[in-house]
Write a protein that holds these residues in place. Structure first.
Motif, PDB file in Angstrom:
ATOM      1  N   CYS A 170      39.155  76.590   8.817  1.00  0.00           N
ATOM      2  CA  CYS A 170      38.894  75.574   7.795  1.00  0.00           C
ATOM      3  C   CYS A 170      39.152  74.232   8.476  1.00  0.00           C
ATOM      4  CB  CYS A 170      39.815  75.762   6.598  1.00  0.00           C
ATOM      5  SG  CYS A 170      39.861  74.339   5.478  1.00  0.00           S
ATOM      6  N   ASN A 172      45.305  75.105   2.165  1.00  0.00           N
ATOM      7  CA  ASN A 172      44.334  74.890   3.256  1.00  0.00           C
ATOM      8  C   ASN A 172      45.066  74.197   4.401  1.00  0.00           C
ATOM      9  OD1 ASN A 172      42.958  75.104   0.686  1.00  0.00           O
ATOM     10  ND2 ASN A 172      41.072  74.549   1.733  1.00  0.00           N
ATOM     11  N   CYS A 222      37.601  67.393   3.287  1.00  0.00           N
ATOM     12  CA  CYS A 222      36.698  68.520   3.545  1.00  0.00           C
ATOM     13  C   CYS A 222      35.274  67.969   3.617  1.00  0.00           C
ATOM     14  CB  CYS A 222      36.807  69.528   2.408  1.00  0.00           C
ATOM     15  SG  CYS A 222      35.375  70.613   2.304  1.00  0.00           S
ATOM     16  N   CYS A 248      29.717  75.545   3.456  1.00  0.00           N
ATOM     17  CA  CYS A 248      30.868  75.657   4.354  1.00  0.00           C
ATOM     18  C   CYS A 248      30.491  76.683   5.427  1.00  0.00           C
ATOM     19  CB  CYS A 248      32.104  76.113   3.580  1.00  0.00           C
ATOM     20  SG  CYS A 248      33.509  76.413   4.669  1.00  0.00           S
TER      21      CYS A 248
END
Ligand code: 13P
Ligand code: SF4
Length: 296
Positions: free
Chosen positions: A81, A109, A169, A252
């Motif tokens: 991630c 995360n 993100c 993603c």
């Protein structure tokens, strides 16, 4: 392949946990499909001999930390991630030097090393509750700065210190005013993830974790969904009578690395096993258990 997976799953007494962003064919063979919090809760209780986590690395690490007696595997090695990589242990140590009386809240995360330095972890589903539960008035919060700002708006009586200041993100910061205008022209409601920028959150009707999106979708017939696009595939399966709009390029890449063939091999070979140093696991477990206790 699906049949082989289901058979091996029974044979090995395995539990497959999948995130809402996983390819729909992976979701179809999973025992649990959910957000980060739902995955952690199910991992904690699991009695299976093998837990297969279909998601990204921090999700598999969280499952191992919270249930260390089980063998936990992730079907591909390099599903990471990029947000999680933006917070380092050194950043937390430095923030602690600047704000010695502040609590440290680390978003799941993140790496296990960062969780080990946290007083408590949080997910997007419980970040506000976690922060409200703290005695401290100052809170070091990382790595997602948009989630930190969301929490700050909900809990104005505390001072939230985003660490690093611009953690984000790339999938969620890709949403812009053009997406809002398009969604409003189509009609229906807008739901966004709290990792989206503040302006997108302000323009949305609902701000929710991916698990929250599953629940709130019941409340209207038409939705524009501002998060990773596979979420919409899941919503369409759950609510076939409703209309959902996704953003075509909200993808993603790491969540798309696991294919059915990887899952099959992972079950067969019991790989790739998640292992972490005991000391890191123990300290990180304290922070995750505290979060799960707050969530109730
Ligand atoms: P959720 O916990 O809301 O599923 O979010 C996880 C994630 O990675 C969002 O990008
Ligand atoms: Fe990480 Fe963003 Fe992918 Fe979620 S969508 S796993 S925060 S890169």
């Amino acid at each position: 392949m699906e049949e082989e997976i289901l058979e091996l799953k029974r044979e090995k007494n395995a539990l497959i946990l999948a995130h809402n962003y996983q390819p729909i064919e992976i979701q179809a063979v999973a025992d649990v499909v959910g957000d980060s919090l739902e995955m952690a809760v199910r991992a904690e209780d699991a009695t299976a001999d093998l837990i297969v986590v279909c998601g990204v690395q921090f999700m598999a690490e969280t499952a191992k930390i919270i249930n260390p007696e089980r063998k936990v595997v992730i079907p591909v090695r390099d599903a990471g991630c990029p947000l999680a990589e933006q917070l380092t242990p050194a950043m937390i140590v430095e923030a602690k030097q600047r704000f010695p009386t502040a609590a440290v809240v680390v978003y799941v995360n993140s790496t296990a090393e960062c969780k080990a330095l946290a007083d408590i972890t949080c997910t997007s589903a419980n970040a506000v509750r976690v922060v409200r539960s703290l005695e401290e008035d100052e809170v070091i919060f990382g790595p997602d700065a948009n989630l930190a700002a969301y929490v700050q708006r909900q809990v104005p009586e505390k001072r939230i210190i985003p660490t690093p200041p611009g953690g984000h993100c790339y999938v969620h910061t890709g949403f812009t005013a053009v997406d809002v205008t398009g969604a409003r022209a189509r009609g229906g409601r807008i739901v966004c993830h709290p990792e989206c920028p503040a302006a997108i959150q302000e323009a949305s009707d609902v701000i929710a974790s991916t698990g929250g999106m599953v629940r709130c979708a019941a409340d209207a017939d038409t939705w524009s969904v501002f998060t990773e696009k596979e979420m919409v595939t899941r919503l369409r399966v759950l609510y076939p009578e409703k209309t959902f709009y996704e953003k075509a390029d909200a993808i993603c890449a790491d969540m798309k690395k696991i294919a059915l063939a990887d899952l099959l091999r992972s079950l067969r070979e019991e790989e790739y096993e998640v292992t972490l140093p005991d000391e890191i696991m123990e300290r990180a477990r304290g922070a995750i258990e505290r979060m799960l206790a707050v969530t109730g």
